[in-house]
Design an enzyme around this catalytic site. Structure first.
Site, PDB file in Angstrom:
ATOM      1  N   ARG A 169       0.858  -1.182   0.000  1.00 51.09           N
ATOM      2  CA  ARG A 169       0.000   0.000   0.000  1.00 51.09           C
ATOM      3  C   ARG A 169       0.899   1.238   0.000  1.00 51.09           C
ATOM      4  O   ARG A 169       2.035   1.180   0.484  1.00 51.09           O
ATOM      5  CB  ARG A 169      -0.891   0.015   1.240  1.00 51.09           C
ATOM      6  CG  ARG A 169      -1.786  -1.204   1.406  1.00 51.09           C
ATOM      7  CD  ARG A 169      -2.505  -1.150   2.754  1.00 51.09           C
ATOM      8  NE  ARG A 169      -3.366  -2.296   2.960  1.00 51.09           N
ATOM      9  CZ  ARG A 169      -2.992  -3.436   3.544  1.00 51.09           C
ATOM     10  NH1 ARG A 169      -1.734  -3.565   3.984  1.00 51.09           N
ATOM     11  NH2 ARG A 169      -3.834  -4.433   3.702  1.00 51.09           N
ATOM     12  N   LYS A 217      -1.766  -3.086   8.262  1.00 53.16           N
ATOM     13  CA  LYS A 217      -2.820  -2.675   9.188  1.00 53.16           C
ATOM     14  C   LYS A 217      -2.621  -3.366  10.530  1.00 53.16           C
ATOM     15  O   LYS A 217      -2.272  -4.531  10.594  1.00 53.16           O
ATOM     16  CB  LYS A 217      -4.188  -3.025   8.607  1.00 53.16           C
ATOM     17  CG  LYS A 217      -4.524  -2.232   7.338  1.00 53.16           C
ATOM     18  CD  LYS A 217      -5.890  -2.593   6.806  1.00 53.16           C
ATOM     19  CE  LYS A 217      -6.229  -1.767   5.569  1.00 53.16           C
ATOM     20  NZ  LYS A 217      -7.551  -2.095   5.018  1.00 53.16           N
ATOM     21  N   HIS A 291      -4.230   2.486  -5.321  1.00 50.04           N
ATOM     22  CA  HIS A 291      -4.219   1.035  -5.190  1.00 50.04           C
ATOM     23  C   HIS A 291      -4.008   0.316  -6.525  1.00 50.04           C
ATOM     24  O   HIS A 291      -3.962  -0.914  -6.553  1.00 50.04           O
ATOM     25  CB  HIS A 291      -5.532   0.560  -4.567  1.00 50.04           C
ATOM     26  CG  HIS A 291      -5.395   0.185  -3.110  1.00 50.04           C
ATOM     27  ND1 HIS A 291      -4.554   0.854  -2.242  1.00 50.04           N
ATOM     28  CD2 HIS A 291      -5.984  -0.789  -2.367  1.00 50.04           C
ATOM     29  CE1 HIS A 291      -4.647   0.315  -1.043  1.00 50.04           C
ATOM     30  NE2 HIS A 291      -5.497  -0.695  -1.093  1.00 50.04           N
ATOM     31  N   ARG A 294      -1.062  -2.055  -6.589  1.00 51.61           N
ATOM     32  CA  ARG A 294      -1.303  -3.173  -5.675  1.00 51.61           C
ATOM     33  C   ARG A 294      -2.250  -4.197  -6.321  1.00 51.61           C
ATOM     34  O   ARG A 294      -2.015  -5.403  -6.265  1.00 51.61           O
ATOM     35  CB  ARG A 294      -1.884  -2.645  -4.363  1.00 51.61           C
ATOM     36  CG  ARG A 294      -2.192  -3.719  -3.315  1.00 51.61           C
ATOM     37  CD  ARG A 294      -2.544  -3.020  -2.004  1.00 51.61           C
ATOM     38  NE  ARG A 294      -3.150  -3.896  -1.026  1.00 51.61           N
ATOM     39  CZ  ARG A 294      -2.489  -4.665  -0.168  1.00 51.61           C
ATOM     40  NH1 ARG A 294      -1.174  -4.693  -0.208  1.00 51.61           N
ATOM     41  NH2 ARG A 294      -3.130  -5.413   0.715  1.00 51.61           N
ATOM     42  N   HIS A 317      -3.095  -9.751   3.786  1.00 50.14           N
ATOM     43  CA  HIS A 317      -4.504  -9.915   4.128  1.00 50.14           C
ATOM     44  C   HIS A 317      -4.652 -10.875   5.294  1.00 50.14           C
ATOM     45  O   HIS A 317      -4.021 -11.932   5.325  1.00 50.14           O
ATOM     46  CB  HIS A 317      -5.301 -10.453   2.929  1.00 50.14           C
ATOM     47  CG  HIS A 317      -5.502  -9.453   1.842  1.00 50.14           C
ATOM     48  ND1 HIS A 317      -5.796  -9.793   0.535  1.00 50.14           N
ATOM     49  CD2 HIS A 317      -5.464  -8.089   1.854  1.00 50.14           C
ATOM     50  CE1 HIS A 317      -5.921  -8.713  -0.190  1.00 50.14           C
ATOM     51  NE2 HIS A 317      -5.728  -7.665   0.586  1.00 50.14           N
ATOM     52  N   TYR A 326      -9.531 -11.208  -6.138  1.00 56.98           N
ATOM     53  CA  TYR A 326      -8.664 -11.118  -7.312  1.00 56.98           C
ATOM     54  C   TYR A 326      -8.832 -12.318  -8.234  1.00 56.98           C
ATOM     55  O   TYR A 326      -8.594 -12.226  -9.427  1.00 56.98           O
ATOM     56  CB  TYR A 326      -7.200 -10.981  -6.878  1.00 56.98           C
ATOM     57  CG  TYR A 326      -6.909  -9.683  -6.182  1.00 56.98           C
ATOM     58  CD1 TYR A 326      -6.754  -8.500  -6.899  1.00 56.98           C
ATOM     59  CD2 TYR A 326      -6.812  -9.624  -4.796  1.00 56.98           C
ATOM     60  CE1 TYR A 326      -6.504  -7.305  -6.253  1.00 56.98           C
ATOM     61  CE2 TYR A 326      -6.558  -8.426  -4.145  1.00 56.98           C
ATOM     62  CZ  TYR A 326      -6.406  -7.280  -4.883  1.00 56.98           C
ATOM     63  OH  TYR A 326      -6.168  -6.091  -4.245  1.00 56.98           O
TER      64      TYR A 326
END
Length: 347
Positions: A169, A217, A291, A294, A317, A326
């Site tokens: 990111r 995150k 994004h 990415r 993730h 995806y």
């Protein structure tokens, strides 16, 4: 709940207006939760609209609000009125989240006997497939980043190469410190020697790639390989451009950040987004978002045969379900190829 229990709860409730409860809730978010300023402003706008709707309905006390009031507010967001356009599911959902937070806070603080918003769920926005750009467009974008004189073109090329090579990111890339980079590509174990002319030498494992440590995150860290193109771009930037940018700082000590701005400080998210936007304009590529690289990283890996769980780890993730979106992109691509190539695909 019988009448006596309801009466006892009401006696324990502190009579508080809707506006007063909103003020206390926003103070709580700012002081105790530490929400960002722009998030607080969005919550304030949503809750002020909610208070106005409740006022028209005659609900002045936070304890007087019912579940039907909350549901009606959500319906009004989606339908719009004379003063407001209908909101999309994502925007309406954000407002309902603010309202649900308000009532949960009011119930916990004794400002209301219960939480009337709990049964009201935010609308589920339609799933949007991430947009990836073709490999040829990625090549054009990266080539356009290295044009011009001075240290910034080298920085821009290194930044975009890194984003595409790692799937990071933008926030993760700008948070990188120099110590997070390991750009030395070390050789793997020695190859097993041959036993004679009739037995050829067995090739050993490939060289260990350079890596970068990304903080995602929740400050969850992951180690991601860096390909040779990105490694070369980073090395050129670190040797030939970053020292020049670092000398521009007026601080007592230099920034540890990998990517620096023209003043020698850490490149901001807005600055990195401006780099991407300007480069995309030069490359003639439209609709490029922060994004995009990415999404392209993940889609191109899956197109090349990578396992979805490997891509999950590379993207950081928490759940493979997030990554599986995806795979839908690649399925759509297969359908398009099939429809255009198979002689009996279309009747």
């Amino acid at each position: 709940m019988d009448t006596d229990q309801r009466g006892a709860q009401l006696k324990a409730v502190q009579p508080t207006s809707v506006d007063g409860a909103i003020k206390r809730y926003l103070d709580h978010l700012m002081v105790e939760r530490g929400l960002a300023l722009h998030t607080l402003q969005a919550y304030r706008r949503d809750l002020e609209r909610y208070a106005a709707v409740l006022g028209v309905a005659g609900r002045t006390g936070i304890a007087d609000v019912t579940t039907q009031d909350v549901a009606d507010f959500l319906a009004g967001l989606r339908e719009g009125d004379e003063d407001h356009q209908p909101l999309a599911a994502s925007s309406a959902g954000r407002a309902v989240v603010a309202v649900r937070g308000l009532h949960a806070f009011a119930a916990a603080e004794g400002l209301a006997p219960s939480d009337p918003a709990r049964p009201v769920r935010p609308p589920v926005p339609p799933r949007r497939l991430p947009r990836a750009i073709p490999v040829a467009d990625v090549e054009r974008l990266l080539a356009a980043a290295g044009t011009g004189e001075g240290p910034r073109p080298l920085r821009d090329r290194a930044l975009l190469e890194l984003l595409y090579a790692t799937g990071a990111r933008i926030s993760e890339a700008i948070a990188l410190d120099v110590d997070d980079l390991d750009l030395v590509a070390r050789p793997g174990p020695m190859a097993e020697p041959g036993a004679g002319p009739d037995r050829p030498e067995i090739p050993g494992p490939p060289a260990v790639q350079a890596t970068v440590r990304l903080s995602g995150k929740g400050q969850k860290q992951r180690i991601v390989p860096v390909g040779s193109y990105a490694r070369e771009a980073l090395e050129q930037y670190l040797v030939r451009a970053r020292p020049a940018l670092a000398t521009a700082t007026r601080r007592a000590s230099a920034s540890p950040a990998v990517f620096l701005n023209a003043r020698g400080g850490r490149l901001t998210r807005q600055g990195a987004w401006a780099v991407l936007r300007a480069t995309a304009t030069r490359a003639g590529i439209a609709d490029v978002s922060p994004h995009t690289l990415r999404h392209s990283f993940a889609t191109h890996l899956l197109d090349g045969g990578a396992d979805v769980r490997v891509v999950q780890e590379l993207l950081g993730h928490a759940s493979v379900t997030t990554t599986q979106v995806y795979t839908l992109v690649t399925v759509e691509k297969l359908r398009e190829i099939y429809a255009s190539a198979h002689p009996r695909a279309l009747g």
